[in-house]
Design a protein around this motif. Sequence first.
Motif, PDB file in Angstrom:
ATOM      1  N   UNK A   1      46.902  41.595  49.625  1.00 11.16           N
ATOM      2  CA  UNK A   1      46.440  41.606  48.218  1.00 11.16           C
ATOM      3  C   UNK A   1      46.393  42.986  47.572  1.00 11.16           C
ATOM      4  N   UNK A   2      45.883  43.989  48.314  1.00 11.38           N
ATOM      5  CA  UNK A   2      45.845  45.357  47.802  1.00 11.38           C
ATOM      6  C   UNK A   2      45.192  45.462  46.435  1.00 11.38           C
ATOM      7  N   UNK A   3      44.013  44.883  46.293  1.00 15.83           N
ATOM      8  CA  UNK A   3      43.242  45.084  45.060  1.00 15.83           C
ATOM      9  C   UNK A   3      42.686  46.497  45.070  1.00 15.83           C
ATOM     10  N   UNK A   4      42.257  46.962  43.888  1.00 17.52           N
ATOM     11  CA  UNK A   4      41.628  48.284  43.819  1.00 17.52           C
ATOM     12  C   UNK A   4      40.147  48.135  44.094  1.00 17.52           C
ATOM     13  N   UNK A   5      39.652  48.713  45.175  1.00 13.46           N
ATOM     14  CA  UNK A   5      38.274  48.436  45.599  1.00 13.46           C
ATOM     15  C   UNK A   5      37.215  49.034  44.682  1.00 13.46           C
ATOM     16  N   UNK A   6      37.588  50.031  43.864  1.00 13.78           N
ATOM     17  CA  UNK A   6      36.577  50.671  43.019  1.00 13.78           C
ATOM     18  C   UNK A   6      36.437  50.000  41.658  1.00 13.78           C
TER      19      UNK A   6
ATOM     20  N   UNK B 183      33.009  43.271  42.897  1.00 15.77           N
ATOM     21  CA  UNK B 183      34.025  44.157  43.459  1.00 15.77           C
ATOM     22  C   UNK B 183      34.750  43.401  44.578  1.00 15.77           C
TER      23      UNK B 183
END
Lengths: 219, 270
Positions: free
Chosen positions: B102-107, B149
């Motif tokens: 998935x590689x979502x942006x964790x911030x 998040x």
Amino acid sequence: MGFKLNYLLSILPRLIGAAAVNIRLAVIIMLFALALGTALTIVRSLKIVAVNACIAVVISFVRGTPLLIQIFIAYYVLPAVGLDLSPEVAGVSAIAFNSMVFVSESMRGGLATIDAGQIEASTALGLPPHAIWLKVVLPQLFRRIVPVLINEATIVVKGTALLSVITVVDVLRTAQQIASASYRPFETMIGSALVFLVINLVISLSGRVAESRFAAARV
Amino acid sequence: MSAPPVLRVSNLTKRFHGVTALDKVYLDVHAGQIVALIGPSGCGKSTLLRCLTWLEQPDDGFIEVAGKPLGRELMPGGVVRRQNRRQIDALRPQVGIVFQQFHLWPHMTALENVVRPQTVVLGRPRDEATRRGIELLTRLGLADRMDRHPHALSGGQKQRVAIARALAMDPALMLFDEPTSALDPELVGEVLAVLRALAGTGMTMLVVTHEIGFAASLADRIAFMDHGRILEEGPARDIMAAPKEPRLRNFLDLVRADHRIVTTTVTPTE
């Protein structure tokens, strides 16, 4: 010669007044160190062999020589090559340059912990490289290195005391002036040490608050 | 002649240090189709997807997305011209990709993950991007998860955020890399439902999977890849019922046998 608390209290206002100089310089130095450290990190990430080799030499110089010598070089040696800087400008430049290297080194360490997949996902969405740095990499990187930056900030604050030797009238130089007039080094040195201690305690505490806030967001 | 295919891959070749990962791949995906790309691991499926978003640069061949060349174009007189990063980035939003991890942006919150690329890449005003993000996340059943998040989302929810993030760019084509592999087996049905719903909107999709059942129940067409080549491609039913290529037959037998083993171990009394 014994310790007189009253005398310490009487000189504290002057020392605290002089602390404004240290705080102002430390803030300027940290801003430069962050901006230059970030820029240096980005340049290094481009992996241009010749450039990185030059940067490596500079880094080993900064890490391997005393900060005091670096300050002397900025103040006494640079005029010889036509760069005549005022004591404050020379001092700020030397410490900022020194701190830039440490900021960049810790950023490089943090960079390795950012999952490459996120950058690929950003690229695949069409984000240009500068947007990937600004929106994806740097926000996460700064949060991760907050503890290191807080530590670096306390080092910079202590480093500003070294500028007293190139005639910047800061807390330490003020204390020395008082001591040489009153012959009471005990209270004056304790007083200036207390001023630095309080500044750094405030920095550490606010750093801890920031850390716990970022830990809550778990990024 | 009908409209150009949404995706046209021709003669695509990619070598890694002398090992051929893609060997003259040809593939057309037409509007509204769902194509499943199957094959043993290491056959080049994922490499093909990565080339289609130019994360990997193919050594030879051409990619066309909605009639426009991506990465490299053939000029009149047979001259091949490489596109620069800016030209490639301009076309990238047309190809949505949902990664295995998935590689979502964790911030960023789920909603911010969907909104940010719209404002940064497409230059959409923030209000409009937010409206679109809320609409997509709601449609994908995440209305009550938008402010979370990624670390506070389950795998299936993260995947749906990643799908919304790609869809928000209004892509002509969606790519899925092993959509079931990073999730718990009981979620496979859920993924299937999401992709089917997406198909209902007429989205064109290319889905890499090694789950034959998943491919058969989802796809209009199946392409079988082995050793960097597409060996057989056709309507899903035909491929499943009457595979012509011996290696495909072998592969299907293997995974079906494997499936039987799983079934018998799960229900040993039967």
